[in-house]
Design a protein around this motif. Structure first.
Motif: not given
Ligand code: ADP
Length: 636
Positions: A62-78, A171-182
């Motif tokens: 119903s709503d195909p999309h890409v979502l980018i989530e940033a978490d400043r505190e934990h320094r991750t990007l998903t 796990a939600p359908q699809g893929t989430a890639v989470t980067l623990h940023l340097k």
């Protein structure tokens, strides 16, 4: 509940590649995001297609999309998508192995490359996809669930030697890639990838044309100084090929190319075309700047992406371009095809055939223009792809003339650069009516082959055709610009005709003087050669072997054998040089003493030398060497 995580080791080659990534061989680190968004977009294309084909697939589209989530505190990007996802086996297979075909070659070439820019170009054309995340992250986790499956899979790695995989229930359908940023200060070149403005800029720059919404939570400060956070779509989603050429910047074309080709380098050439009328379509094609490693392996993927009215239908649509243009990448968007066309239908579709014709003509004419407008770029093109394009001379007879027009070849004219046929024809002597060529396995072999001697003496240019494919087309190429192609290693060559002082009488006399020894030699060597005759193509060598006009050449013969065909052994003709002391000496010895064991051995040696001189193979090398050793011993 989740199962125990299993630990796996990266293959040695994968590990080396990863190290290269981590240790910053590639200077533009922002590209990691392009790779992740590109993968997410492909996954959305796939789920759309699969749900269309399999109505029973349990999947939410119903709503195909890409979502980018940033978490400043934990320094991750998903980077999250609700696309097709991956099964556990797929994760293992697709994500677990970075080492694609060509990795070993790539690493070898990188080792030999001292120049940083060249190294980047190499690694860029290889494309590291998902793994480029390790340029900016010291740990990456991927959580995915394939559409239609109940359980998900988590993959986790620090990119150092091992990775873990576990099955998870939720796990939600699809893929989430989470980067623990340097850490930011670890490398000066890293931007703050938790900053929404930074991310927005990168997405706009590299992925604006992605046809699905790419969303991110952004901070907005209104006129009262009030800060709110809201999720916004940050790409324009405009299909690049549908926009008028004038409105698309070169950089946008280049980024689009990188998205569809997985190449990190800019393309050599962009072709944007639009066809109107009964069958409407738009095409955006690219010629890469480097040939892929697997251009000549059987499993090379080819073909462009097919869209129907902006909807992705398939990758690698072979029906749209012939095999010899398999390096061309791009997109074709047709207006009037059914959304559920299959590959089989496409192969037979008349409209597709017409499109294909036009696309081929367009690619060939683009190369032709490049030849006149930018010869250096054309040279680069031909070095990379010429060998593939020449296959068209065998397989695409309709376009043979156009392909001959854009081809270039090595020639005796200039050791440094190649020549086009047009340039060759312009240099032809007034009384020359053929385009002379010789085929063989390397430039140095054919250049030093005895066949070429008289042509060189007379200043006649010879094309040096050293690609295996040359053997295949040149025998059947009718002509170029009204001139026949003529092998200088085949048939009779009568260069004396072109001699001003007309040495016809001298030749007649030689024919008479040599006739007895030649017919004797012909019987003695009958197992190996059809005939022994006087040559007019030799000036310094004693002898050479040539083919009969319509016989298969030795390289082609070998190629057919290698492919498993049964080919009868083709006997060739031994030509001897009447002006060489070895040959005139044989004539005298035969005239004086008649046949002898020694003279017979000399005849065999002459034949063997002629084969060696053209880089050919002896039927019985050990016999040849023992004859030669005995002869040499007598001289001491
Ligand atoms: P490439 O994209 O060049 O093929 P990657 O290493 O980036 O190489 O990805 C390898 C494969 O993993 C992809 O071809 C795809 O099949 C799968 N993959 C990667 N990301 C995703 C994703 N977000 N959703 C589904 N499959 C994915």
């Amino acid at each position: 509940m989740s199962t125990q995580a299993e630990t796996f080791e990266f293959q040695a080659e994968s590990r080396k590649l990863l190290q290269l990534m981590v240790h910053a061989i590639y200077s533009n680190k922002d590209t990691f995001l392009r790779e992740l968004v590109s993968n997410a977009s492909d996954a959305l294309d796939k789920v759309r297609l699969e749900s269309f084909r399999d109505k029973d697939l349990e999947v939410d589209t119903s709503d195909p999309h890409v979502l980018i989530e940033a978490d400043r505190e934990h320094r991750t990007l998903t980077v999250r998508d609700n696309g097709i996802g991956m099964s556990r086996d797929e994760v293992q297979e697709l994500i677990g192995t970075i080492a694609k075909s060509g990795t070993a070659e790539l690493l070898q070439q990188l080792k030999d490359t001292k120049d940083g820019a060249a190294a980047q170009e190499l690694i860029g054309q290889f494309g590291l996809g998902f793994y480029s995340s390790f340029m900016v992250a010291d740990r990456v986790t991927l959580l995915t669930r394939r559409a239609g499956e109940d359980t998900g899979t988590r993959w986790d790695s620090t990119g150092e030697g091992t990775y873990t995989i576990e099955t998870v229930d939720e796990a939600p359908q699809g893929t989430a890639v989470t980067l623990h940023l340097k850490a930011e200060d670890q490398e000066d070149s890293l931007l703050d990838y938790t900053d929404s403005t930074t991310i927005t800029n990168i997405v706009k720059r590299y992925s604006d044309f992605i046809s699905w919404p790419v969303r991110m939570e952004v901070e907005r400060t209104d006129s009262e100084g009030e800060t709110t956070r809201q999720i916004e779509t940050i790409n324009s989603m405009k299909a690049l090929w549908a926009r008028p050429k004038e409105e698309v910047a070169e950089e946008e074309y280049h980024e689009f190319y990188k998205h569809i080709s997985h190449d990190w380098n800019d393309p050599l050439e962009t072709i944007h075309m639009r066809a109107e009328g009964t069958f409407e379509y738009q095409a955006l094609l690219f010629i890469p700047s480097m040939a892929p490693f697997d251009l000549f392996t059987r499993d090379h993927k080819r073909g462009v992406q097919l869209y129907v009215k902006r909807v992705f239908i398939m990758d690698d649509c072979e029906a749209l371009l012939p095999e010899y243009l398999r390096f061309v990448k791009g997109v074709v968007d047709a207006q009037d095809l059914s959304l559920n066309v299959s590959r089989e239908i496409l192969q037979q579709d008349r409209q597709i055939q017409m499109m294909r014709k036009r696309l081929v003509k367009k690619v060939l004419s683009t190369v032709k223009d490049m030849m006149t407008e930018d010869p250096d770029r054309y040279g680069k093109f031909w070095d990379q792809f010429g060998q593939a394009v020449k296959e068209g001379l065998v397989n695409d007879l309709d376009n043979r003339d156009q392909i001959l027009e854009i081809a270039s070849f090595e020639s005796t004219h200039d050791p440094e650069s190649k020549t086009t046929l047009r340039q060759y024809v312009e240099r032809m002597k007034d009384d020359q009516d053929s385009i002379y060529y010789i085929t063989g396995s390397s430039r140095s072999k054919v250049e030093n082959s005895p066949h070429i001697e008289a042509f060189r003496d007379k200043g006649l240019e010879v094309l040096l055709l050293t690609d295996p494919v040359d053997e295949m087309w040149v025998e059947s190429a009718p002509e170029f610009d009204g001139k026949q192609f003529q092998s200088i290693a085949k048939g009779q060559v009568d260069l004396n005709d072109q001699d001003e002082d007309g040495s016809g009488t001298e030749r007649a006399q030689q024919e008479q003087e040599f006739s007895e020894v030649l017919s004797w030699m012909s019987t003695k060597l009958a197992d190996d050669v059809k005939e022994v005759r006087l040559s007019s193509r030799l000036s310094t060598s004693p002898a050479c072997v040539v083919g009969d006009t319509n016989d298969m050449g030795p390289t082609l013969e070998k190629m057919y054998r290698a492919m498993g065909h049964e080919v009868p052994r083709v006997k060739r003709i031994l030509e001897v040089n009447p002006n060489h002391p070895l040959v005139s000496g044989m004539r005298d010895a035969y005239g004086k003493n008649g046949e002898s064991q020694e003279l017979e051995e000399t005849a065999e040696l002459v034949h063997g030398m002629a084969l060696l001189a053209e880089g050919g193979e002896l039927r019985e090398p050990s016999q040849f060497t023992s004859l030669l050793a005995n002869r040499l011993a007598q001289t001491l």
